[in-house]
Design a protein around this motif. Structure first.
Motif, PDB file in Angstrom:
ATOM      1  N   ILE A  71      -3.055  -3.445  -7.153  1.00 12.20           N
ATOM      2  CA  ILE A  71      -3.495  -3.581  -5.772  1.00 12.20           C
ATOM      3  C   ILE A  71      -4.474  -2.458  -5.449  1.00 12.20           C
ATOM      4  CG2 ILE A  71      -1.641  -2.222  -4.689  1.00 12.20           C
ATOM      5  CD1 ILE A  71      -2.933  -5.600  -3.355  1.00 12.20           C
ATOM      6  N   ALA A  72      -5.574  -2.796  -4.790  1.00 16.45           N
ATOM      7  CA  ALA A  72      -6.555  -1.820  -4.335  1.00 16.45           C
ATOM      8  C   ALA A  72      -6.356  -1.589  -2.841  1.00 16.45           C
ATOM      9  CB  ALA A  72      -7.967  -2.316  -4.613  1.00 16.45           C
ATOM     10  N   LEU A  73      -6.260  -0.316  -2.463  1.00 17.71           N
ATOM     11  CA  LEU A  73      -5.958   0.069  -1.081  1.00 17.71           C
ATOM     12  C   LEU A  73      -6.950   1.123  -0.604  1.00 17.71           C
ATOM     13  CD1 LEU A  73      -2.231   0.941  -1.838  1.00 17.71           C
ATOM     14  CD2 LEU A  73      -2.914  -1.148  -0.688  1.00 17.71           C
ATOM     15  N   PRO A  74      -7.197   1.193   0.712  1.00 13.22           N
ATOM     16  CA  PRO A  74      -7.954   2.345   1.214  1.00 13.22           C
ATOM     17  C   PRO A  74      -7.142   3.618   1.007  1.00 13.22           C
ATOM     18  CG  PRO A  74      -7.095   1.024   3.039  1.00 13.22           C
ATOM     19  CD  PRO A  74      -6.821   0.250   1.783  1.00 13.22           C
ATOM     20  N   ALA A  75      -7.817   4.707   0.758  1.00 16.70           N
ATOM     21  CA  ALA A  75      -7.128   5.953   0.423  1.00 16.70           C
ATOM     22  C   ALA A  75      -6.143   6.380   1.508  1.00 16.70           C
ATOM     23  CB  ALA A  75      -8.146   7.055   0.163  1.00 16.70           C
ATOM     24  N   GLY A  76      -6.389   6.015   2.757  1.00 15.03           N
ATOM     25  CA  GLY A  76      -5.503   6.415   3.841  1.00 15.03           C
ATOM     26  C   GLY A  76      -4.390   5.426   4.137  1.00 15.03           C
ATOM     27  N   HIS A  77      -4.213   4.411   3.318  1.00 10.94           N
ATOM     28  CA  HIS A  77      -3.203   3.385   3.558  1.00 10.94           C
ATOM     29  C   HIS A  77      -1.807   3.980   3.487  1.00 10.94           C
ATOM     30  CE1 HIS A  77      -0.805  -0.282   2.903  1.00 10.94           C
ATOM     31  NE2 HIS A  77      -1.818  -0.939   3.461  1.00 10.94           N
ATOM     32  N   ARG A  78      -0.886   3.411   4.246  1.00  6.59           N
ATOM     33  CA  ARG A  78       0.491   3.925   4.319  1.00  6.59           C
ATOM     34  C   ARG A  78       1.206   3.894   2.966  1.00  6.59           C
ATOM     35  NH1 ARG A  78       4.006  -0.495   4.483  1.00  6.59           N
ATOM     36  NH2 ARG A  78       2.928  -2.505   4.701  1.00  6.59           N
ATOM     37  N   LEU A  79       0.772   3.035   2.051  1.00  7.71           N
ATOM     38  CA  LEU A  79       1.424   2.921   0.745  1.00  7.71           C
ATOM     39  C   LEU A  79       0.613   3.561  -0.376  1.00  7.71           C
ATOM     40  CD1 LEU A  79       2.690  -0.781   0.972  1.00  7.71           C
ATOM     41  CD2 LEU A  79       4.039   1.303   1.263  1.00  7.71           C
ATOM     42  N   ALA A  80      -0.478   4.235  -0.033  1.00 10.29           N
ATOM     43  CA  ALA A  80      -1.362   4.768  -1.068  1.00 10.29           C
ATOM     44  C   ALA A  80      -0.693   5.839  -1.922  1.00 10.29           C
ATOM     45  CB  ALA A  80      -2.634   5.327  -0.431  1.00 10.29           C
ATOM     46  N   GLY A  81       0.326   6.477  -1.387  1.00  8.26           N
ATOM     47  CA  GLY A  81       1.005   7.535  -2.134  1.00  8.26           C
ATOM     48  C   GLY A  81       2.116   7.040  -3.043  1.00  8.26           C
ATOM     49  N   GLU A  82       2.415   5.738  -3.007  1.00  4.96           N
ATOM     50  CA  GLU A  82       3.479   5.190  -3.845  1.00  4.96           C
ATOM     51  C   GLU A  82       3.013   5.070  -5.296  1.00  4.96           C
ATOM     52  OE1 GLU A  82       6.564   4.415  -2.784  1.00  4.96           O
ATOM     53  OE2 GLU A  82       6.029   5.155  -0.788  1.00  4.96           O
ATOM     54  N   ASP A  83       3.952   5.236  -6.232  1.00  2.25           N
ATOM     55  CA  ASP A  83       3.614   5.063  -7.648  1.00  2.25           C
ATOM     56  C   ASP A  83       3.509   3.593  -8.022  1.00  2.25           C
ATOM     57  OD1 ASP A  83       3.606   7.803  -8.109  1.00  2.25           O
ATOM     58  OD2 ASP A  83       5.740   7.845  -8.578  1.00  2.25           O
ATOM     59  N   ARG A  84       4.295   2.758  -7.367  1.00  7.49           N
ATOM     60  CA  ARG A  84       4.329   1.320  -7.642  1.00  7.49           C
ATOM     61  C   ARG A  84       4.693   0.615  -6.346  1.00  7.49           C
ATOM     62  NH1 ARG A  84       4.600  -1.315 -12.437  1.00  7.49           N
ATOM     63  NH2 ARG A  84       4.778   0.716 -13.461  1.00  7.49           N
ATOM     64  N   ILE A  85       4.082  -0.548  -6.093  1.00  6.59           N
ATOM     65  CA  ILE A  85       4.255  -1.237  -4.812  1.00  6.59           C
ATOM     66  C   ILE A  85       4.770  -2.643  -5.054  1.00  6.59           C
ATOM     67  CG2 ILE A  85       3.058  -2.069  -2.750  1.00  6.59           C
ATOM     68  CD1 ILE A  85       1.026   0.217  -3.177  1.00  6.59           C
ATOM     69  N   ARG A  86       5.730  -3.066  -4.258  1.00  4.56           N
ATOM     70  CA  ARG A  86       6.228  -4.441  -4.333  1.00  4.56           C
ATOM     71  C   ARG A  86       5.289  -5.349  -3.554  1.00  4.56           C
ATOM     72  NH1 ARG A  86      12.021  -5.145  -2.192  1.00  4.56           N
ATOM     73  NH2 ARG A  86      10.918  -4.496  -0.311  1.00  4.56           N
ATOM     74  N   PHE A  87       4.952  -6.487  -4.150  1.00 10.38           N
ATOM     75  CA  PHE A  87       4.026  -7.384  -3.471  1.00 10.38           C
ATOM     76  C   PHE A  87       4.591  -7.885  -2.151  1.00 10.38           C
ATOM     77  CE2 PHE A  87       1.834 -11.569  -2.953  1.00 10.38           C
ATOM     78  CZ  PHE A  87       0.590 -11.046  -2.680  1.00 10.38           C
ATOM     79  N   GLN A  88       5.905  -8.070  -2.085  1.00  9.88           N
ATOM     80  CA  GLN A  88       6.492  -8.557  -0.836  1.00  9.88           C
ATOM     81  C   GLN A  88       6.299  -7.563   0.316  1.00  9.88           C
ATOM     82  OE1 GLN A  88       8.073  -8.194  -3.809  1.00  9.88           O
ATOM     83  NE2 GLN A  88      10.277  -7.867  -3.515  1.00  9.88           N
ATOM     84  N   ASP A  89       6.045  -6.298   0.005  1.00  5.07           N
ATOM     85  CA  ASP A  89       5.768  -5.313   1.053  1.00  5.07           C
ATOM     86  C   ASP A  89       4.337  -5.426   1.576  1.00  5.07           C
ATOM     87  OD1 ASP A  89       8.335  -4.292   0.853  1.00  5.07           O
ATOM     88  OD2 ASP A  89       7.766  -2.750  -0.599  1.00  5.07           O
ATOM     89  N   LEU A  90       3.550  -6.326   0.976  1.00  9.13           N
ATOM     90  CA  LEU A  90       2.146  -6.481   1.362  1.00  9.13           C
ATOM     91  C   LEU A  90       1.857  -7.831   2.013  1.00  9.13           C
ATOM     92  CD1 LEU A  90       0.591  -5.091  -1.963  1.00  9.13           C
ATOM     93  CD2 LEU A  90       0.928  -3.836   0.180  1.00  9.13           C
ATOM     94  N   TYR A  91       2.892  -8.649   2.202  1.00  7.40           N
ATOM     95  CA  TYR A  91       2.683  -9.994   2.732  1.00  7.40           C
ATOM     96  C   TYR A  91       1.912 -10.002   4.048  1.00  7.40           C
ATOM     97  CZ  TYR A  91       6.141 -12.074  -0.523  1.00  7.40           C
ATOM     98  OH  TYR A  91       6.819 -12.523  -1.625  1.00  7.40           O
ATOM     99  N   ASP A  92       2.183  -9.047   4.926  1.00  5.92           N
ATOM    100  CA  ASP A  92       1.581  -9.059   6.262  1.00  5.92           C
ATOM    101  C   ASP A  92       0.267  -8.283   6.340  1.00  5.92           C
ATOM    102  OD1 ASP A  92       3.682 -10.576   7.281  1.00  5.92           O
ATOM    103  OD2 ASP A  92       4.901  -8.795   7.679  1.00  5.92           O
ATOM    104  N   GLU A  93      -0.185  -7.754   5.222  1.00  7.46           N
ATOM    105  CA  GLU A  93      -1.437  -6.996   5.201  1.00  7.46           C
ATOM    106  C   GLU A  93      -2.643  -7.948   5.182  1.00  7.46           C
ATOM    107  OE1 GLU A  93      -2.019  -3.640   5.022  1.00  7.46           O
ATOM    108  OE2 GLU A  93       0.097  -3.031   5.028  1.00  7.46           O
ATOM    109  N   PRO A  94      -3.759  -7.560   5.810  1.00  4.82           N
ATOM    110  CA  PRO A  94      -4.990  -8.339   5.642  1.00  4.82           C
ATOM    111  C   PRO A  94      -5.540  -8.147   4.231  1.00  4.82           C
ATOM    112  CG  PRO A  94      -5.435  -6.348   6.892  1.00  4.82           C
ATOM    113  CD  PRO A  94      -3.943  -6.399   6.709  1.00  4.82           C
TER     114      PRO A  94
END
Length: 205
Positions: A71-94
């Motif tokens: 997943i590509a995120l803006p550097a200031g995104h709330r999840l940018a500091g995570e080592d690994r991200i669950r896709f279900q945590d991104l369902y509501d993101e644009p």
């Protein structure tokens, strides 16, 4: 795509040159409105593609490589500091999407079929990598992308993270079913097989 076969593209071209001395591969890159990369119109003889593509059954396609989607995120995104991200945590993101005319390819890169029924929010549409990176950096959306993108398109305002819960990306070499026998195209496909098979066998377990 610029990174269609990752670091192997130059090796494939060099291997082809050894098989066909005096021949030269003329590379073309198309916008994301044409994920089939000119095959349908006859502009190219053979293509390295990120699968799936529209009307894929109309072409002879051989899968060469598989790699995870990140997943590509803006550097200031709330999840940018995570080592690994669950896709279900991104369902509501644009999401930043490719143009609607890219069809199944667009659906795959927004994971339309892997959202457990959650609708997709489109924050921006991009036609090529520069538009895509700028949209992400400016906070207009996030995007699934091949793992290799983290090496090819590094920017201080965009971060890439592994994501779980989505299928991997496949890279294939394709040509039209209707293409006449062409020794040069056959040689190029042999080079694709040889290089991708060799580098895959050398990858760490």
């Amino acid at each position: 795509m610029a990174s269609a076969a990752n670091e192997r593209t130059q090796l494939i071209i060099a291997d082809f040159a050894r098989r066909r001395p005096g021949w030269r591969v003329q590379m073309r890159q198309t916008e994301w409105t044409d994920p089939i990369a000119g095959l349908a119109t006859g502009e190219v003889d053979v293509a390295l593609l990120r699968l799936p593509v529209p009307a894929q059954s109309d072409f002879d396609v051989e899968v060469l490589l598989t790699e995870p989607r990140w997943i590509a995120l803006p550097a200031g995104h709330r999840l940018a500091g995570e080592d690994r991200i669950r896709f279900q945590d991104l369902y509501d993101e644009p999401f930043v999407a490719t143009p609607a005319e890219s069809g199944e390819w667009r659906d795959y890169w927004i994971a339309a079929d892997e959202r457990a029924g959650h609708p997709v929010r489109i924050g921006a549409v991009a036609h090529h990598p520069d538009e895509w990176l700028n949209a992400i950096a400016h906070g207009q959306g996030i995007s699934l992308t091949p793992e290799a993108t983290a090496r090819y398109y590094q920017r201080p305002d965009v971060v890439y993270r592994p994501v779980t819960g989505v299928s991997p990306s496949q890279i294939g070499v394709a040509r039209p079913h209707t293409q006449l026998v062409d020794d040069a195209v056959d040689a190029f496909i042999l080079s694709c097989r040889a290089i991708c098979s060799d580098t895959a066998s050398q990858a760490p377990a």
